[in-house]
Design a protein around this motif. Structure first.
Motif, PDB file in Angstrom:
ATOM      1  N   PRO A  66       0.814  -1.217   0.000  1.00  0.00           N
ATOM      2  CA  PRO A  66       0.000   0.000   0.000  1.00  0.00           C
ATOM      3  C   PRO A  66       0.846   1.264   0.000  1.00  0.00           C
ATOM      4  O   PRO A  66       0.436   2.285  -0.556  1.00  0.00           O
ATOM      5  N   LYS A  67       2.043   1.185   0.600  1.00  0.00           N
ATOM      6  CA  LYS A  67       2.926   2.351   0.615  1.00  0.00           C
ATOM      7  C   LYS A  67       3.335   2.738  -0.799  1.00  0.00           C
ATOM      8  O   LYS A  67       3.328   3.918  -1.162  1.00  0.00           O
ATOM      9  N   ARG A 111       0.523   4.372  -2.563  1.00  0.00           N
ATOM     10  CA  ARG A 111       0.365   5.774  -2.150  1.00  0.00           C
ATOM     11  C   ARG A 111       1.401   6.673  -2.813  1.00  0.00           C
ATOM     12  O   ARG A 111       1.105   7.791  -3.226  1.00  0.00           O
ATOM     13  N   ALA A 115       0.296   7.196  -6.433  1.00  0.00           N
ATOM     14  CA  ALA A 115      -0.927   8.006  -6.485  1.00  0.00           C
ATOM     15  C   ALA A 115      -0.636   9.453  -6.106  1.00  0.00           C
ATOM     16  O   ALA A 115      -1.232  10.381  -6.670  1.00  0.00           O
ATOM     17  N   ASP A 116       0.265   9.672  -5.152  1.00  0.00           N
ATOM     18  CA  ASP A 116       0.623  11.042  -4.776  1.00  0.00           C
ATOM     19  C   ASP A 116       1.368  11.739  -5.897  1.00  0.00           C
ATOM     20  O   ASP A 116       1.200  12.947  -6.113  1.00  0.00           O
ATOM     21  N   HIS A 160      -5.918  -0.415  -6.729  1.00  0.00           N
ATOM     22  CA  HIS A 160      -4.887   0.057  -5.802  1.00  0.00           C
ATOM     23  C   HIS A 160      -4.622   1.565  -5.903  1.00  0.00           C
ATOM     24  O   HIS A 160      -4.658   2.259  -4.897  1.00  0.00           O
ATOM     25  N   VAL A 219      -6.219   5.792  -0.670  1.00  0.00           N
ATOM     26  CA  VAL A 219      -4.870   6.323  -0.482  1.00  0.00           C
ATOM     27  C   VAL A 219      -4.988   7.727   0.092  1.00  0.00           C
ATOM     28  O   VAL A 219      -6.070   8.290   0.198  1.00  0.00           O
ATOM     29  N   SER A 220      -3.836   8.303   0.441  1.00  0.00           N
ATOM     30  CA  SER A 220      -3.866   9.600   1.117  1.00  0.00           C
ATOM     31  C   SER A 220      -4.495  10.675   0.253  1.00  0.00           C
ATOM     32  O   SER A 220      -5.221  11.533   0.742  1.00  0.00           O
ATOM     33  N   ARG A 221      -4.186  10.650  -1.047  1.00  0.00           N
ATOM     34  CA  ARG A 221      -4.839  11.573  -1.971  1.00  0.00           C
ATOM     35  C   ARG A 221      -5.377  10.746  -3.130  1.00  0.00           C
ATOM     36  O   ARG A 221      -4.633  10.021  -3.761  1.00  0.00           O
ATOM     37  N   ARG A 222      -6.661  10.894  -3.401  1.00  0.00           N
ATOM     38  CA  ARG A 222      -7.301  10.047  -4.407  1.00  0.00           C
ATOM     39  C   ARG A 222      -6.639  10.222  -5.778  1.00  0.00           C
ATOM     40  O   ARG A 222      -6.377  11.329  -6.225  1.00  0.00           O
ATOM     41  N   CYS A 223      -6.367   9.097  -6.434  1.00  0.00           N
ATOM     42  CA  CYS A 223      -5.865   9.106  -7.816  1.00  0.00           C
ATOM     43  C   CYS A 223      -7.063   8.900  -8.740  1.00  0.00           C
ATOM     44  O   CYS A 223      -7.777   7.904  -8.630  1.00  0.00           O
TER      45      CYS A 223
END
Length: 543
Positions: free
Chosen positions: A156-157, A160, A163-164, A188, A193-197
């Motif tokens: 997941p890292k 993220r 995606a960031d 995925h 995630v922290s900011r949506r892709c």
């Protein structure tokens, strides 16, 4: 849905950070909508992207599509345009330690795994176009897709991080994207995630013609689906055929009205081996210029037969390397094409091109005698091409000093005599033996095809292209992966061969702007013939 409405819905989805899928029929202007979406993001989201160090990714299936989008958009530091493989590799390449672990795990799943004892912590994993060797850390296209899926799905890292970096990822020709890559994107990157892709998929499920592609994307109810039902390419008569073939996505013409023309050649009373010739003669009588109309075949084997390079095509087919021939990525065929470039420039007396080719190969011309020597050598090579094998011409060119033989070509020649080769090396040696034994005239014929100096092409090869007049040649005896008779008997069937045939036939017919002719070289069953006649009811049918 009107083009303006489609573009507005796409822009609204981007602004509201909702992932979406644009299903756009052939000739609908899909790339135009994709470009408009990119321009909107570059204009309206520039400040946000610069503040967060984010970028837009536009990923495509082919280099041709990548170049087209770059040409339309231009360079911008906030956007990357890359093939799917390039994009994924750029994101996972720097994670060498998990890459090595994933590569070892992938290798263990193969029926014939490689010995990876030489793969150490200091071995750098590299992505190469040719020369895959897992023991040396050299991976291929398929490995990139599989390894990126392994890494992203298990970390997941990493999801993220990607995606960031890329809050917007737009995908061209989604239907040809690997199912693994679709999972990476939708399960995925577009997940929690922290900011949506935001993922935007552009394409047409019915234009999936590569077996590795996902085709229709299902199982994502949150994915907004937008249909583009215009056709900017084809005349009304051709659109009528496409709509009969695909009633679930009826298209309407855009632009000045054009009636166009469709022809269906059944020709039951004509001997099968004479049907193509008969149809082309009839088309000429009807005002076509069949010699310049784009003639589409389902397979390269049919083209090789018509242009007389069947032995060369068969050598690559038996080795399972047909793509290396058709894409001209194998060094043996690349060397032949280099020789052809010299000979063509010499025979056409294109002195400027010839000088450029000689200079690029470090052939020096310092005095007048050099010109005579090179001219004599080229004349001997040109003459030898008519009677020698490919291997003999390679030797002849090398001895003339015109063109150094690439080290890899020499290595492939030596491998023919080698003993105790492993399976992979033996296959490459067998391929080299077969190719070098082919008459060089077949390399010349292949060169004409590859340089688009004939009106012939495969239906795979023209995906995305368009032509004024198209002649689609269908011969069920020439392949096993496709069956026009089976597809026309059950056009709504879900069997792989039916879907594959229907998709490729749809792609073929939809290339035509003004006139379309379909020539069947084998007989249809009564049910299949009824379907064909129904689809082409508005045109001329030759029974």
């Amino acid at each position: 849905m009107a083009d303006r409405d489609v573009t507005e819905r796409v822009i609204l989805a981007l602004d509201e950070r909702r992932s979406f899928l644009v299903d756009a029929g052939a000739g609908s202007g899909k790339t135009y909508t994709l470009v408009q979406a990119l321009r909107h993001l570059l204009t309206e989201r520039r400040a946000d992207l610069e503040r967060t160090s984010g970028r837009i990714a536009c990923i495509t299936y082919t280099n041709v599509a990548k170049d087209e989008i770059r040409e339309r958009i231009g360079a911008d530091p906030l956007m990357i345009v890359a093939t799917i493989h390039e994009f994924l590799w750029a994101e996972i390449e720097r994670f060498q330690t998990p890459l090595r672990a994933a590569l070892i795990a992938r290798n263990e799943e193969f029926d014939d795994p490689q010995d990876l004892q030489t793969l150490t912590e200091s071995t750098k994993i590299r992505y190469v176009q040719l020369g895959r060797n897992l023991a040396q850390g050299l991976i291929s296209h398929d490995d990139v897709l599989a390894l990126s899926h392994r890494l992203v799905s298990s970390s997941p890292k990493l999801a993220r991080i990607i995606a960031d970096r890329f809050p917007y990822i737009l995908v061209d020709e989604y239907q040809d994207t690997s199912p693994l890559t679709v999972e990476v994107l939708l399960d995925h990157l577009a997940g929690a995630v922290s900011r949506r892709c935001t993922i935007g998929l552009f394409g047409d499920s019915m234009q999936r013609i590569y077996r590795t592609g996902v085709g229709e994307v299902t199982g994502y109810p949150e994915l907004e689906r937008i249909t583009k039902d215009e056709n900017r390419r084809s005349a009304q008569s051709i659109i009528n055929v496409l709509n009969a073939m695909r009633p679930e996505l009826p298209q309407k013409p855009v632009g000045p009205p054009r009636n166009g023309e469709t022809q269906l050649f059944l020709q039951r009373d004509v001997p099968k081996e004479k049907r193509l010739e008969s149809a082309l003669t009839r088309l000429d009588d009807l005002g076509w210029t069949s010699a310049t109309a784009k003639r589409l075949y389902l397979t390269h084997r049919a083209i090789a037969r018509d242009l007389d390079y069947s032995d060369l095509n068969e050598a690559y087919r038996k080795a399972g390397r047909q793509d290396a021939l058709h894409d001209a990525t194998d060094l043996l065929i690349r060397h032949a094409l280099d020789i052809e470039a010299f000979c063509t420039a010499f025979e056409s007396e294109d002195h400027a091109l010839l000088a450029t080719l000689l200079t690029s190969r470090n052939v020096k011309i310092t005095k007048h005698a050099d010109k005579g020597r090179i001219s004599d050598a080229l004349q001997r090579v040109v003459t030898s091409r008519a009677t020698m094998t490919i291997g003999a011409v390679f030797d002849h060119v090398h001895e003339s000093g015109l063109l150094l033989k690439p080290a890899e070509v020499s290595a492939r020649e030596r491998s023919i005599m080698a003993k105790d080769l492993d399976k992979r090396a033996q296959r490459r040696a067998d391929l080299a033996r077969a190719v070098l034994a082919c008459p060089y005239k077949q390399a010349m014929a292949y060169g004409l095809y590859k340089n688009e100096e004939t009106p012939l092409a495969t239906q795979h090869g023209v995906k995305g292209a368009e032509f004024d007049d198209v002649v689609a040649v269908i011969d069920d005896k020439a392949w096993t992966m496709y069956s026009m008779n089976e597809m026309l008997t059950d056009p709504s069937g879900v069997k792989d061969r039916i879907v594959r045939t229907k998709n490729l036939f749809y792609v073929s017919c939809s290339r035509a702007r003004n006139r379309l002719a379909v020539v069947l070289l084998s007989d249809l069953s009564p049910t299949a013939e009824h379907t064909a006649r129904t689809w082409f009811a508005g045109g001329m049918i030759h029974p």
